[in-house]
Design a protein around this motif. Structure first.
Motif, PDB file in Angstrom:
ATOM      1  N   THR A 116       0.833  -1.204   0.000  1.00 43.05           N
ATOM      2  CA  THR A 116       0.000   0.000   0.000  1.00 43.05           C
ATOM      3  C   THR A 116       0.868   1.255   0.000  1.00 43.05           C
ATOM      4  N   ILE A 117       1.888   1.247   0.874  1.00 44.71           N
ATOM      5  CA  ILE A 117       2.772   2.412   0.976  1.00 44.71           C
ATOM      6  C   ILE A 117       3.530   2.625  -0.327  1.00 44.71           C
ATOM      7  N   GLN A 118       4.040   1.552  -0.920  1.00 43.97           N
ATOM      8  CA  GLN A 118       4.794   1.698  -2.173  1.00 43.97           C
ATOM      9  C   GLN A 118       3.909   2.240  -3.280  1.00 43.97           C
ATOM     10  N   ASN A 119       2.660   1.787  -3.318  1.00 46.99           N
ATOM     11  CA  ASN A 119       1.708   2.276  -4.324  1.00 46.99           C
ATOM     12  C   ASN A 119       1.482   3.781  -4.168  1.00 46.99           C
ATOM     13  N   LEU A 120       1.345   4.222  -2.920  1.00 45.84           N
ATOM     14  CA  LEU A 120       1.128   5.644  -2.659  1.00 45.84           C
ATOM     15  C   LEU A 120       2.381   6.468  -2.980  1.00 45.84           C
ATOM     16  N   VAL A 121       3.537   5.932  -2.629  1.00 47.84           N
ATOM     17  CA  VAL A 121       4.801   6.615  -2.923  1.00 47.84           C
ATOM     18  C   VAL A 121       4.951   6.809  -4.437  1.00 47.84           C
ATOM     19  N   ASP A 122       4.614   5.763  -5.206  1.00 50.33           N
ATOM     20  CA  ASP A 122       4.696   5.855  -6.665  1.00 50.33           C
ATOM     21  C   ASP A 122       3.661   6.836  -7.215  1.00 50.33           C
ATOM     22  N   THR A 123       2.443   6.760  -6.682  1.00 48.91           N
ATOM     23  CA  THR A 123       1.354   7.611  -7.171  1.00 48.91           C
ATOM     24  C   THR A 123       1.666   9.087  -6.963  1.00 48.91           C
ATOM     25  N   LYS A 173      -3.447  16.827 -10.829  1.00 46.22           N
ATOM     26  CA  LYS A 173      -3.967  15.815 -11.758  1.00 46.22           C
ATOM     27  C   LYS A 173      -3.739  14.414 -11.213  1.00 46.22           C
ATOM     28  N   HIS A 174      -2.540  14.154 -10.690  1.00 46.91           N
ATOM     29  CA  HIS A 174      -2.246  12.848 -10.081  1.00 46.91           C
ATOM     30  C   HIS A 174      -3.230  12.560  -8.939  1.00 46.91           C
ATOM     31  N   LEU A 175      -3.446  13.575  -8.102  1.00 49.12           N
ATOM     32  CA  LEU A 175      -4.342  13.402  -6.965  1.00 49.12           C
ATOM     33  C   LEU A 175      -5.765  13.123  -7.430  1.00 49.12           C
ATOM     34  N   GLY A 176      -6.249  13.905  -8.380  1.00 45.78           N
ATOM     35  CA  GLY A 176      -7.616  13.724  -8.877  1.00 45.78           C
ATOM     36  C   GLY A 176      -7.838  12.347  -9.473  1.00 45.78           C
ATOM     37  N   LEU A 177      -6.900  11.900 -10.284  1.00 43.24           N
ATOM     38  CA  LEU A 177      -7.029  10.578 -10.913  1.00 43.24           C
ATOM     39  C   LEU A 177      -6.975   9.466  -9.866  1.00 43.24           C
ATOM     40  N   PHE A 178      -6.112   9.643  -8.861  1.00 41.59           N
ATOM     41  CA  PHE A 178      -6.008   8.635  -7.802  1.00 41.59           C
ATOM     42  C   PHE A 178      -7.306   8.555  -6.992  1.00 41.59           C
ATOM     43  N   LEU A 179      -7.896   9.710  -6.682  1.00 38.15           N
ATOM     44  CA  LEU A 179      -9.143   9.718  -5.924  1.00 38.15           C
ATOM     45  C   LEU A 179     -10.275   9.069  -6.729  1.00 38.15           C
ATOM     46  N   LYS A 180     -10.292   9.302  -8.031  1.00 38.88           N
ATOM     47  CA  LYS A 180     -11.310   8.659  -8.873  1.00 38.88           C
ATOM     48  C   LYS A 180     -11.132   7.133  -8.862  1.00 38.88           C
ATOM     49  N   LYS A 181      -9.887   6.701  -8.810  1.00 35.44           N
ATOM     50  CA  LYS A 181      -9.607   5.261  -8.730  1.00 35.44           C
ATOM     51  C   LYS A 181     -10.132   4.691  -7.408  1.00 35.44           C
ATOM     52  N   LEU A 182      -9.975   5.449  -6.309  1.00 36.93           N
ATOM     53  CA  LEU A 182     -10.505   5.008  -5.016  1.00 36.93           C
ATOM     54  C   LEU A 182     -12.021   4.850  -5.060  1.00 36.93           C
ATOM     55  N   ILE A 183     -12.692   5.773  -5.736  1.00 35.64           N
ATOM     56  CA  ILE A 183     -14.143   5.695  -5.881  1.00 35.64           C
ATOM     57  C   ILE A 183     -14.524   4.388  -6.576  1.00 35.64           C
TER      58      ILE A 183
END
Length: 279
Positions: A116-123, A173-183
């Protein structure tokens, strides 16, 4: 699910209500923005989500749990909360330990935690910050780390207070796309923000607070296109819509759009038409 039913709240019995008869519902896996001018009660509202504040009257339910009857510790296991000021939640020796603290506390399995942490670090592209103290970072970097530290704990509801402040276009943009993925993964996300452009680009539903009440609640495009509503709530239009409105003063046939390419093509069309008329 988040549910407010006729909620009233004031900090002092002698003062006016900060929240005045607030009623709304946010379903699982919804992406919602809460907007309003400074001091209108946005932060007060979201502090009711995890029981940091409790209503004077009315009911707040989170996943069918009445927050008045539940300890804050239990609500914290359901709701991840990123504060407006990242300094209020950062404390570890370095960024890596900051990201590890929450999942270690919740006893999340090490392999799951590390992935999880590595995914967030990359994102969020913060690998180069892992060994640095959070307090040595820029304001924008601290905000990214504070958001990432909340996301490590896999709660089902995520509340972000001004997450784009200090971020550049790429980071937003990275944040927005990541949040949409969480949805898409079933997480509910609530964003409090003054960043109308970010909201228009990514968030489908917007709630407007004004004078302690809900002034509007609906599809973001419709809400942020209502100039009278925004003026009464002392809010600004997104830049793209503002550009369209300005161009309509030049050519009343100019079509409003929230798509950048469409606006660009409409501008070219308008200029072409003006050129033909001037010949």
């Amino acid at each position: 699910m988040i549910e407010f039913e006729n909620v009233f709240f004031k900090y002092d019995p002698k003062t006016d209500y900060v929240l005045n008869d607030i009623t709304f519902k946010i379903d699982k896996a919804e992406f919602v923005a809460i907007v309003g001018k400074n001091g209108v009660g946005k932060t007060t509202l979201i502090k009711h989500f995890n029981g940091l504040l409790k209503p004077n009257d009315g009911i707040v339910r989170i996943d069918s749990l009445d927050i008045v009857k539940e300890p804050i510790s239990k609500m914290a296991s359901i709701i991840g909360f990123s504060f407006q000021n990242p300094n209020h939640q950062l404390f570890a020796q370095n960024v890596k330990k900051e990201l590890e603290f929450g999942p270690k506390n919740l006893k999340i399995e090490e392999s799951v935690r590390d992935a999880t942490i590595q995914n967030l670090v990359d994102t969020f592209q913060i690998n180069h910050l892992l060994e640095r103290s959070p307090f040595e970072l820029s304001g924008g970097e601290r905000r990214l780390v504070s958001i990432a530290s909340v996301l490590t704990m896999n709660q089902q509801i995520l509340v972000l207070d001004e997450p784009t402040y200090g971020q550049d276009y790429r980071q937003k943009k990275h944040l927005g796309l990541f949040l949409k993925k969480l949805i898409e993964e079933g997480i509910t996300v609530v964003v409090v923000s003054h960043d109308m452009d970010f909201i228009l680009d990514f968030i489908p539903r917007t709630i407007v607070l004004s004078n302690g009440k809900i002034a509007a609640d609906g599809e973001t495009v419709k809400v942020l296109s209502d100039q009278t509503l925004l003026q009464n709530a002392d809010l600004v239009s997104p830049l793209l819509l503002d550009l369209c409105y300005s161009l309509q003063q030049i050519d009343d046939t100019f079509t409003t759009s929230i798509n950048e390419q469409e606006v660009f093509e409409n501008i070219l069309s308008m200029l072409s038409k003006k050129q033909k008329m001037s010949r």
